[in-house]
Design an enzyme around this catalytic site. Structure first.
Site, PDB file in Angstrom:
ATOM      1  N   GLY A  72       0.820  -1.200   0.000  1.00 51.02           N
ATOM      2  CA  GLY A  72       0.000   0.000   0.000  1.00 51.02           C
ATOM      3  C   GLY A  72       0.854   1.250   0.000  1.00 51.02           C
ATOM      4  N   SER A 101       5.324  -5.860  -1.084  1.00 49.75           N
ATOM      5  CA  SER A 101       5.609  -4.442  -1.189  1.00 49.75           C
ATOM      6  C   SER A 101       5.876  -3.852   0.198  1.00 49.75           C
ATOM      7  CB  SER A 101       4.442  -3.766  -1.911  1.00 49.75           C
ATOM      8  OG  SER A 101       4.742  -2.430  -2.226  1.00 49.75           O
ATOM      9  N   MET A 102       5.088  -2.880   0.654  1.00 48.08           N
ATOM     10  CA  MET A 102       5.321  -2.297   1.974  1.00 48.08           C
ATOM     11  C   MET A 102       5.024  -3.286   3.088  1.00 48.08           C
ATOM     12  SD  MET A 102       6.753   0.452   1.377  1.00 48.08           S
ATOM     13  CE  MET A 102       6.934   1.100   3.012  1.00 48.08           C
ATOM     14  N   HIS A 126       9.659  -5.040  -4.168  1.00 45.44           N
ATOM     15  CA  HIS A 126       9.817  -4.300  -5.414  1.00 45.44           C
ATOM     16  C   HIS A 126       9.997  -2.825  -5.084  1.00 45.44           C
ATOM     17  CE1 HIS A 126       5.184  -3.543  -5.996  1.00 45.44           C
ATOM     18  NE2 HIS A 126       5.641  -3.026  -4.877  1.00 45.44           N
ATOM     19  N   ASP A 176       9.203  -7.215  -9.575  1.00 44.97           N
ATOM     20  CA  ASP A 176       8.584  -7.943  -8.467  1.00 44.97           C
ATOM     21  C   ASP A 176       9.379  -9.219  -8.219  1.00 44.97           C
ATOM     22  OD1 ASP A 176       6.688  -5.987  -8.575  1.00 44.97           O
ATOM     23  OD2 ASP A 176       5.065  -7.265  -9.295  1.00 44.97           O
TER      24      ASP A 176
END
Length: 200
Positions: A72, A101-102, A126, A176
Site C-alpha cells: 500500500g 511491497s510495503m 519491489h 517484483d
C-alpha cells in the site's frame, strides 16, 4: 453465521464482571497486533497508536505484529516501520499469507532474529511506485524526484535489515521478486520459518 468482528469476554484489572470486547481489542491487550489489509494512513495511524500505548504501558513486554498485507502507501508503511524502531519493546514480525511491497518492508522491520514466516507464506519486494501525477510537467518532475528519494530510503533499509549488499537489493527491486518462506529466510527478510505442526 455471525457477521462482523466476533466479541469475547474480557475482565479489566480490578473489575468483578467481564465486558464484551471485539477479539482484536482483546488480542491487543496481549500485545498481538495485526496488519491484515492494504496499508493506508488510517491503518498506519491505528497501529502506531496501539504501539505507542503499549510502549507506555509496559516497556519490558515484547509486541507481536502479524502481517498479511498486499502493501500500500509508501509513506504510511515507512511511518509504521519508524514506530517499530522507536518503541522500546522488541517488535516480533510474523508473516502469514502474503507480505508484499510495503508489507514485506514492515515484515523486515521486526527485531532482527525475531522475524518469522509461516511455512506457506509468500513475500514480495519491489520498488515503490509513483501515483503518476496528472498535472503540470514541473510537478511531475518533483514527484519523480521524491519517488527516487523514497526508493533510495527503502533500498537502504532493506540492505541494512537483510545484510545484502546495496547493489543486489537495488537490482532486485527493479521488478517484483516473489519469495517462499524459505527463500525469504535465505534472503534475510525473515530469520526463521515456523515449523508445521506435525502432531495431528
Amino acid at each position: 453465521m455471525p457477521i462482523g468482528v466476533p466479541k469475547v469476554p474480557f475482565r479489566l484489572p480490578g473489575e468483578e464482571d467481564a465486558v464484551w470486547v471485539d477479539v482484536y481489542n482483546r488480542l491487543y491487550r496481549e500485545r498481538l497486533l495485526f496488519l491484515g489489509q492494504q496499508i493506508d494512513d488510517e491503518i498506519a495511524n491505528q497501529l502506531i497508536g496501539i504501539m505507542m500505548y503499549l510502549n507506555g504501558e509496559d516497556q519490558a513486554k515484547d509486541m507481536y505484529l502479524y502481517v498479511n498485507s498486499p502493501g500500500g502507501s509508501v509513506l504510511a508503511g515507512i511511518s509504521v516501520y519508524d514506530a517499530m524502531q522507536f518503541v522500546i519493546p522488541d517488535v516480533h514480525t510474523i508473516c502469514m499469507g502474503l507480505a508484499a511491497s510495503m508489507g514485506s518492508f514492515i515484515l523486515a522491520g521486526g527485531e532482527i532474529t525475531r522475524r518469522i514466516a509461516l511455512p506457506h507464506a509468500r513475500v514480495m519486494i519491489h520498488q515503490p511506485a509513483s501515483s503518476y501525477y496528472d498535472g503540470q510537467a514541473g510537478e511531475c518532475v518533483m514527484e519523480a524526484e521524491e519517488a527516487l528519494k523514497l526508493r533510495d530510503c527503502i533500498t537502504k533499509v532493506y540492505a541494512q535489515r537483510t545484510g545484502k549488499p546495496l547493489w543486489i537489493i537495488s537490482e532486485d527491486m527493479e521488478r517484483d521478486v516473489f519469495l517462499s518462506a524459505e527463500e525469504a529466510r535465505d534472503y534475510g527478510v525473515v530469520d526463521l520459518v515456523a515449523l508445521e505442526n506435525v502432531s495431528r
